[in-house]
Design a protein around this motif. Structure first.
Motif, mmCIF file in Angstrom:
data_model
loop_
_atom_site.group_PDB
_atom_site.id
_atom_site.type_symbol
_atom_site.label_atom_id
_atom_site.label_comp_id
_atom_site.label_asym_id
_atom_site.label_seq_id
_atom_site.Cartn_x
_atom_site.Cartn_y
_atom_site.Cartn_z
ATOM 1 N N VAL A 53 0.843 -1.203 0.000
ATOM 2 C CA VAL A 53 0.000 0.000 0.000
ATOM 3 C C VAL A 53 0.876 1.251 0.000
ATOM 4 O O VAL A 53 0.643 2.193 -0.773
ATOM 5 C CB VAL A 53 -0.940 0.001 1.217
ATOM 6 C CG1 VAL A 53 -1.617 1.375 1.366
ATOM 7 C CG2 VAL A 53 -2.000 -1.088 1.073
ATOM 8 N N LYS A 54 1.885 1.253 0.837
ATOM 9 C CA LYS A 54 2.779 2.418 0.907
ATOM 10 C C LYS A 54 3.509 2.635 -0.423
ATOM 11 O O LYS A 54 3.654 3.774 -0.889
ATOM 12 C CB LYS A 54 3.794 2.244 2.033
ATOM 13 C CG LYS A 54 4.714 3.444 2.219
ATOM 14 C CD LYS A 54 5.650 3.262 3.390
ATOM 15 C CE LYS A 54 6.451 4.554 3.643
ATOM 16 N NZ LYS A 54 7.122 5.078 2.465
ATOM 17 N N THR A 55 3.952 1.540 -1.028
ATOM 18 C CA THR A 55 4.650 1.661 -2.307
ATOM 19 C C THR A 55 3.733 2.234 -3.382
ATOM 20 O O THR A 55 4.144 3.091 -4.170
ATOM 21 C CB THR A 55 5.177 0.284 -2.756
ATOM 22 O OG1 THR A 55 6.065 -0.216 -1.753
ATOM 23 C CG2 THR A 55 5.926 0.393 -4.070
ATOM 24 N N ILE A 56 2.494 1.755 -3.409
ATOM 25 C CA ILE A 56 1.533 2.275 -4.392
ATOM 26 C C ILE A 56 1.335 3.778 -4.201
ATOM 27 O O ILE A 56 1.372 4.557 -5.161
ATOM 28 C CB ILE A 56 0.188 1.528 -4.275
ATOM 29 C CG1 ILE A 56 0.343 0.085 -4.775
ATOM 30 C CG2 ILE A 56 -0.911 2.250 -5.059
ATOM 31 C CD1 ILE A 56 -0.866 -0.789 -4.518
ATOM 32 N N LEU A 68 1.662 -0.236 -12.541
ATOM 33 C CA LEU A 68 1.170 -0.825 -11.290
ATOM 34 C C LEU A 68 1.550 -2.304 -11.233
ATOM 35 O O LEU A 68 1.976 -2.798 -10.178
ATOM 36 C CB LEU A 68 -0.352 -0.674 -11.198
ATOM 37 C CG LEU A 68 -1.000 -1.321 -9.969
ATOM 38 C CD1 LEU A 68 -0.530 -0.643 -8.682
ATOM 39 C CD2 LEU A 68 -2.529 -1.265 -10.063
ATOM 40 N N HIS A 69 1.432 -2.981 -12.352
ATOM 41 C CA HIS A 69 1.775 -4.405 -12.392
ATOM 42 C C HIS A 69 3.248 -4.616 -12.057
ATOM 43 O O HIS A 69 3.607 -5.609 -11.393
ATOM 44 C CB HIS A 69 1.457 -4.971 -13.773
ATOM 45 C CG HIS A 69 1.599 -6.454 -13.881
ATOM 46 N ND1 HIS A 69 0.816 -7.333 -13.158
ATOM 47 C CD2 HIS A 69 2.456 -7.225 -14.616
ATOM 48 C CE1 HIS A 69 1.170 -8.578 -13.452
ATOM 49 N NE2 HIS A 69 2.162 -8.547 -14.327
ATOM 50 N N ALA A 70 4.085 -3.718 -12.489
ATOM 51 C CA ALA A 70 5.518 -3.834 -12.192
ATOM 52 C C ALA A 70 5.788 -3.729 -10.689
ATOM 53 O O ALA A 70 6.758 -4.309 -10.187
ATOM 54 C CB ALA A 70 6.288 -2.757 -12.943
ATOM 55 N N PRO A 74 6.308 -8.634 -8.682
ATOM 56 C CA PRO A 74 7.432 -9.316 -8.024
ATOM 57 C C PRO A 74 7.051 -9.944 -6.681
ATOM 58 O O PRO A 74 7.753 -10.835 -6.189
ATOM 59 C CB PRO A 74 8.460 -8.189 -7.823
ATOM 60 C CG PRO A 74 8.094 -7.147 -8.821
ATOM 61 C CD PRO A 74 6.600 -7.198 -8.879
ATOM 62 N N THR A 75 5.936 -9.490 -6.108
ATOM 63 C CA THR A 75 5.542 -9.955 -4.773
ATOM 64 C C THR A 75 4.375 -10.923 -4.819
ATOM 65 O O THR A 75 4.329 -11.873 -4.023
ATOM 66 C CB THR A 75 5.154 -8.739 -3.895
ATOM 67 O OG1 THR A 75 6.240 -7.818 -3.868
ATOM 68 C CG2 THR A 75 4.815 -9.178 -2.486
#
Length: 211
Positions: A53-56, A68-70, A74-75
């Motif tokens: 959430v923070k990364t987004i 967004l998919h990138a 990876p997770t």
């Protein structure tokens, strides 16, 4: 052509007539927009950890779904991504979305990918509705529409069309129209940049075009 198809054709003719003045629209959706959702809303999306959430939030705005998919791929594994994109998705530009982006729509496989691409370039969402309606039922058509849009002409789009841009309210609608006719996209950036920052201008720009 069977009776059901004919009946739907007549019904659709009426719908197209009603929307023929529209240059384009953004599909109506109950999906969360990754550029607009609050942190609290993002926290309700399947498989999004507080770190994701923070990364987004930190990486916004996303100008393509691939961005967004990138962040998420990876997770999250394929099943997790499918569940996540069933709740959180960035509308795809029907005319420029890549094959890979279209295949991110849950339930879309290679056959439907072909149908999406076959009718390019799309002039408006009514055209998408008309063409894809040949292959799926009404519920599935409405679901697919919720993932896509066609950029609308800055100089001719109706108020109703412009207000389908996620996050666009009456004040910004006024500003969009204040500077018509736009000569080029640089003018749009300059004028709208008086009211919002560069990131927000870029987010809004993805929904419009000049012809």
């Amino acid at each position: 052509m069977n009776a059901r198809t004919l009946a739907r054709g007549f019904a659709l003719t009426g719908l197209v007539a009603l929307t023929s003045s529209a240059s384009a629209q953004v599909g109506k959706t109950s999906l969360l927009d990754p550029n607009l959702a609050t942190e609290q809303q993002l926290g309700t999306v399947p498989n999004l950890t507080p770190a994701l959430v923070k990364t987004i939030v930190d990486k916004r705005p996303f100008l393509r779904m691939a961005e967004l998919h990138a962040v998420l791929s990876p997770t999250l594994n394929a099943d997790q991504l499918k569940a996540t994109y069933g709740k959180l998705f960035l509308h795809l530009d029907l005319n420029t979305a890549s094959k890979e982006e279209i295949l991110l729509i849950p339930g879309v496989g290679n056959r439907m990918l072909h149908e999406f691409e076959e009718y390019r370039p799309y002039k408006n969402l009514a055209q998408f509705h008309r063409e894809i309606d040949k292959y799926v039922d009404d519920a599935e058509l409405a679901r697919l529409e919720s993932y896509v849009y066609v950029p609308m002409n800055l100089n001719t789009a109706t108020d109703a069309d412009l207000l389908t841009i996620p996050g666009l309210g009456q004040k910004m609608l006024h500003e969009f129209k204040e500077y018509r006719p736009y000569k080029d996209i640089a003018q749009f950036r300059r004028e709208i940049g008086k009211y919002v920052n560069t990131k927000e201008v870029a987010r809004l720009e993805r929904y419009v075009t000049l012809k």
